[in-house]
Design an enzyme around this catalytic site. Structure first.
Site, PDB file in Angstrom:
ATOM      1  N   ASP A 161       4.820  -3.662  11.030  1.00 28.72           N
ATOM      2  CA  ASP A 161       3.373  -3.366  10.978  1.00 28.72           C
ATOM      3  C   ASP A 161       2.717  -3.371  12.355  1.00 28.72           C
ATOM      4  O   ASP A 161       1.781  -2.615  12.618  1.00 28.72           O
ATOM      5  CB  ASP A 161       2.622  -4.309  10.010  1.00 28.72           C
ATOM      6  CG  ASP A 161       2.878  -5.784  10.258  1.00 28.72           C
ATOM      7  OD1 ASP A 161       3.711  -6.104  11.127  1.00 28.72           O
ATOM      8  OD2 ASP A 161       2.246  -6.610   9.565  1.00 28.72           O
ATOM      9  N   SER A 213       6.947  -5.364   7.061  1.00 29.48           N
ATOM     10  CA  SER A 213       6.408  -6.295   8.056  1.00 29.48           C
ATOM     11  C   SER A 213       7.156  -7.615   8.104  1.00 29.48           C
ATOM     12  O   SER A 213       6.576  -8.693   7.911  1.00 29.48           O
ATOM     13  CB  SER A 213       4.937  -6.534   7.769  1.00 29.48           C
ATOM     14  OG  SER A 213       4.309  -5.316   7.555  1.00 29.48           O
ATOM     15  N   ARG A 246       0.834  -1.201   0.000  1.00 32.33           N
ATOM     16  CA  ARG A 246       0.000   0.000   0.000  1.00 32.33           C
ATOM     17  C   ARG A 246       0.867   1.250   0.000  1.00 32.33           C
ATOM     18  O   ARG A 246       1.887   1.301   0.694  1.00 32.33           O
ATOM     19  CB  ARG A 246      -0.889   0.049   1.240  1.00 32.33           C
ATOM     20  CG  ARG A 246      -2.006  -0.956   1.196  1.00 32.33           C
ATOM     21  CD  ARG A 246      -3.218  -0.428   1.895  1.00 32.33           C
ATOM     22  NE  ARG A 246      -3.176  -0.662   3.320  1.00 32.33           N
ATOM     23  CZ  ARG A 246      -4.212  -0.413   4.111  1.00 32.33           C
ATOM     24  NH1 ARG A 246      -5.324   0.095   3.606  1.00 32.33           N
ATOM     25  NH2 ARG A 246      -4.143  -0.643   5.383  1.00 32.33           N
TER      26      ARG A 246
END
Ligand code: BG6
Ligand code: BG6
Ligand code: GLC
Ligand code: GLC
Length: 947
Positions: free
Chosen positions: A659, A605, A541
């Site tokens: 994350d 992450s 994203r």
């Protein structure tokens, strides 16, 4: 009144033809076809009422689901004991069913013994009635030389209305016919039988199924005739059952297939629906019965009442002087003097008239020829009305079946039993004729169940036995997934030990406990415009985040989602980072900000060893990633280089965050109590605010710098590039967020006790065998694979998908988390589960769907419980760090498993509550993903750096 008497007397004398006289007298009992059609329509309406959830409780026709889902298919087998209670005879039987091969079905051998059943037992206490039943059973075993040591499955035909929730559970709604034993109404009949068997002792009996006699009759006849979808009893009582579409049976979950419904049509009219067809004789029969006002239809139809109806009519006619010259003998005044057997005899084709005379003489009468003809005719009208009413009821059922199946013509077989039908040939003939007349478009075959209902009950039990054994095997397979409280406590303790060991910094540990160089949760002073990049969840994203001055909680976000193809995730590092740089380029174009040179936060992450807020050396890939030449490298540099290679735009990458950390920060912006971050998504991980003094790695650095005579806080300032500030010296800086990387728990073998062979297989087939063992039990990326492994095993064992292992089932990754979430949704009917499975290329039956749902449930529940155990360890550690008896804390959460799965979050919260009773933990789902948190970290880091 006298005038009426005189007129009737006058008529009786004048009227030569006694049958005409009776016809007139019993006008109300002679039903014409239009009346039968009317009754049939009323019954259809009653059936609808009984089936619908809203009206079923008050319905006179109860329409009871039987949990019998199919008629026999020849695959039933086994040896069963059977009890047949509720008809005119109480029987104990042994039934042997041999499986049929091909078109020819298997055979059934039966042995039976009739045991007496007294009026006293039927009118006494239920336990005594059942003791008699169970003692008769024991006697049968003895007489037939059947071993008392072996376990025997038992089929129970119980011919009274029962509300069944399972084949082996049924609450008695009310007694009917001639029984009213006290203490059973509202209770489970199967349980009552089991208790009686225990009281008798000395037998090992497994009561597997209880069925109504109509159902057992349908099954008996269905063994030889595949079209038999209706069961009918015209005996002591009357009733019918039929195969209804499950989607119409509101009281049972599921839309697929059919279920046999016991109509309990004897109750038709109990709400007044037949009041215009009720005669004074019916009223008398009802008033003197053991259940006045109940079973109105049954009292017009069944064997228990037909003789009585004839007696009451004849008595009335005699009293009116229309018979026996007005003489009314005592015998006629006595209840029960005319029986159904008498009615059948009077109705016989050739000897009927002679039989009538004999019967009347036996009653102490001296009948004339006309008397005999008249009485015989009364009997005919009463039994004709009965068969007409049954025909009307059957016509309603058959019409319903025809409509359900959208057929214009219906071919169907009705299995029938009961003394009235069996011993009264004229009755049967009339019934067949009227049904065919009412339904000319249907091809109806009537089959007499000449072996009684126990054969059918045994067939139901055979299916139940197969299902029970299948359930046992499925339960055994799933047992290792069901963790006890002790096991979960142990997992919590193991996690706690893992957290402590990871903080110690004595070489590599399973739980890595990586410092994040994030010292504070946000305080609302963060400002500016940031780019947030997010790699490692389901998608990549890119996001633009704006924090507005003075307006906390007024953040503006713009984002775009990109799917990283598998070949890029597992190609070269350069390709992967080039791809990311290209996604960023696209996003900047989309935002029109190519030239902006924005500060950026990078949510990455995966486990990174950080030495500062903007450096992160990738320790090892996890989840599905394995791009080459990344492990051991600083991922910020890798991204910077890719951007440089592109030579198209510039970014100032200020922070790299996990994350979990991004999620915690994002939620802490809303709730200052949020000091823990949790991801339950593709991967599984948590972070939390730890005391700096407990973090060995940081302490070592501190000592080193103390040697250089700097304050510990100066280390922090140096590490993120700033020169030191006032805030750094406050007590708030005594903490640092630690990315636990708890997914690695168990990599040292500490979870081996709970790891199942299915987990081992999933681990073995993964890109990182032996690594991330806790994650492989708890995260979305693996749950579907565990489910698939279990399904494969069950299928190989012949317990699923008819034992056929398809290519689809062998395909890794077919069960994505979203399918698990859908399959487990409570709102979803089994039909929809089946359609999801079909979409996945798995052709399932209704029973398969139930098992698949169960497997998904066991796997996802364990995942949530394990996460809960991990979380309990984390929050308890924070509580103890702070020396508190009680801790209030918020956990910021993200991830598809948490957000989309229908039960995961509930089980997680409950487990945490139980395992960490001194903590009050609130779970706060992250609204905008971890990007906002990464932007907040970037804001703080940049402020410090630029100072
Ligand atoms: C028998 C069945 O043949 O018929 C019983 O085995 C059933 O289960 C009975 O209840 C019904 O007929 P009756 O006339 O005995 O009530
Ligand atoms: C997103 C976060 O919302 O959730 C990501 O922004 C995170 O940073 C992800 O990795 C986790 O969920 P999933 O289900 O996509 O793995
Ligand atoms: C009564 C019972 C019913 C049974 C029927 C025939 O109507 O209520 O359950 O099927 O008699 O025996
Ligand atoms: C994996 C990663 C970890 C991440 C988690 C959730 O466990 O190793 O860093 O936080 O997945 O995405």
């Amino acid at each position: 009144m006298l005038a009426v008497h005189l007129i009737s007397f006058f008529f009786s004398k004048l009227q030569e033809d006694p049958t005409k006289m009776v016809d007139r007298f019993l006008h109300a009992m002679r039903l014409h076809d239009d009346q039968l059609i009317d009754i049939s329509a009323r019954f259809q309406a009653e059936m609808k009422k009984g089936l619908s959830a809203e009206s079923s409780a008050a319905a006179a026709v109860k329409m009871l689901p039987t949990h019998v889902r199919s008629t026999p298919d020849g695959s039933e087998k086994g040896q069963f004991l059977a009890l047949d209670l509720g008809g005119s005879k109480f029987k104990v039987l042994q039934v042997k069913v041999r499986e049929g091969m091909g078109v020819r079905k298997g055979g059934v051998e039966m042995e039976e013994k009739i045991y007496p059943m007294s009026k006293e037992l039927f009118n006494g206490r239920a336990p005594e009635l059942f003791d008699h039943v169970s003692e008769s059973l024991k006697d049968f075993l003895h007489v037939k030389n059947i071993s008392l040591d072996k376990k025997h499955p038992l089929a129970f035909t119980f011919s009274f209305p029962c509300e069944q929730t399972r084949l082996d559970k049924g609450l008695l709604l009310s007694w009917s016919k001639n029984c009213r034993a006290r203490g059973l109404q509202g209770k489970d009949v199967v349980q009552a039988l089991r208790e009686a068997i225990d009281r008798t002792g000395g037998m090992d009996i497994e009561v597997l199924a209880m069925v109504n006699d109509t159902v057992a009759t349908m099954m008996t006849c269905g063994f030889d005739d595949q079209y038999c979808d209706v069961g009918l009893i015209i005996g002591t009582g009357t009733n019918a059952c039929y195969m209804e579409e499950l989607r119409h049976v509101d009281l049972v979950e599921g839309d697929e297939g059919r279920m046999c419904v016991n109509t309990e049509w004897g109750g038709f009219g109990d709400d007044g629906a037949l009041s215009d067809y009720i005669t004074e004789f019916d009223q008398d029969v009802d008033a003197t019965s053991i259940n006045p006002g109940k079973q109105i239809f049954e009292k017009m139809v069944s064997g228990m009442y037909l003789g009585e109806l004839v007696r009451l009519v004849v008595l009335k006619m005699a009293k009116l002087g229309q018979l026996f010259d007005g003489l009314v003998p005592d015998a006629l005044r006595t209840k029960g003097k005319i029986t159904t057997a008498h009615v059948a005899a009077m109705d016989e084709y050739k000897n009927g008239l002679k039989n009538t005379r004999d019967i009347l003489v036996e009653l102490g009468l001296n009948p004339s020829q006309d008397d005999c003809v008249a009485v015989q005719h009364v009997s005919t009208i009463v039994s004709f009305r009965s068969s007409n009413l049954v025909a009307a009821g059957l016509a309603a059922i058959l019409t319903r079946i025809k409509q359900n199946r959208h057929l214009r013509a219906l071919r169907i077989t009705v299995g029938v039993d009961g003394t009235v039908y069996k011993t009264h040939p004229q009755y049967a003939k009339r019934l067949h004729k009227v049904v065919r007349r009412l339904l000319p478009e249907c091809q109806v075959r009537f089959v007499l169940s000449d072996s009684g209902s126990s054969k059918g009950a045994a067939l139901v039990t055979a299916v139940a036995q197969r299902l029970a054994s299948r359930k046992r095997q499925v339960d055994e397979t799933l047992a290792p997934f069901k963790l006890s409280q002790e096991q979960l406590q142990l997992v919590k303790a193991t996690m706690r030990a893992g957290l402590e060991a990871g903080l110690k910094n004595k070489g590599p540990s399973a739980v890595k406990m990586l410092p994040s160089y994030v010292y504070h949760t946000p305080d609302g002073t963060e400002r500016g415009k940031y780019l947030a990049l997010d790699l490692g969840g389901t998608n990549f994203r890119a996001m633009l985040v704006k924090f507005k001055k003075g307006l906390q909680n007024n953040t503006r976000l713009y984002h775009k989602i990109y799917t990283v193809p598998l070949e890029i995730m597992q190609g070269t590092g350069e390709e992967l980072f080039d791809h990311l740089a290209q996604y960023v380029s696209d996003f900047l174009d989309y935002m029109g900000m190519k030239k902006a040179h924005l500060p950026a936060g990078f949510t990455f992450s995966f486990p990174c060893e950080q030495t500062a807020i903007d450096t992160g050396i990738l320790v090892s890939w996890t989840k599905g990633f394995k791009a080459t030449d990344c492990e051991g490298h600083d991922v910020v540099n890798l991204l910077r280089e890719a951007i440089k290679r592109r030579n198209e735009y510039d970014l100032d990458i200020v922070a790299v965050v996990n994350d979990t950390v991004g999620t915690m920060m994002s939620c802490a912006y809303e709730d200052p109590q949020c000091e823990v971050g949790l991801i339950a998504g593709t991967g599984s991980n948590a972070c939390y605010m730890e005391e700096l003094k407990n973090i060995e790695k940081i302490r070592q650095k501190k000592q080193k710098t103390e040697g250089d005579e700097e304050t510990p806080e100066a280390v922090e300032d140096k590490d993120d590039g700033s020169k030191g500030d006032k805030k750094a010296e406050t007590s708030e800086t005594s903490k640092m967020c630690i990315n636990t990387e708890w997914g690695g728990l168990g990599d040292d073998g500490s979870l081996d006790d709970i790891i199942t062979p299915f987990d081992a297989e999933v681990d073995h087939n993964s890109v990182n065998p032996g690594k991330q063992r806790f994650e492989k039990l708890t995260s979305g990326m693996y749950l579907g694979e565990i489910v698939r492994e279990v399904l494969l095993d069950l299928t190989r064992g012949g317990l699923l998908f008819r034992g056929r292992v398809t290519e689809t089932l062998k395909t890794p990754g077919i069960f994505q988390t979203k399918y698990l979430s859908q399959i487990e949704s409570d709102r979803l009917a089994l039909l929809q589960v089946r359609s999801i499975l079909q979409h996945l290329g798995l052709d399932s039956t209704c029973d398969d769907s139930i098992i698949v749902k169960e497997v998904c449930g066991a796997v996802s529940r364990r995942a949530a419980e394990l996460c809960g155990a991990g979380m309990a360890a984390v929050v308890d550690k924070i509580r103890e760090n702070r020396g508190l008896d009680h801790l209030n804390i918020t956990v910021g959460v993200d991830g598809a498993l948490y957000k989309l799965h229908p039960h995961f979050s509930g089980v997680l919260q409950e487990t945490t509550r139980v395992l960490a009773p001194q903590c009050n933990v609130t779970f706060l789902p992250s609204e905008e993903g971890s990007g906002k948190g990464a932007a907040l970290i970037t804001a703080v880091a940049r402020q410090k750096r630029d100072r």
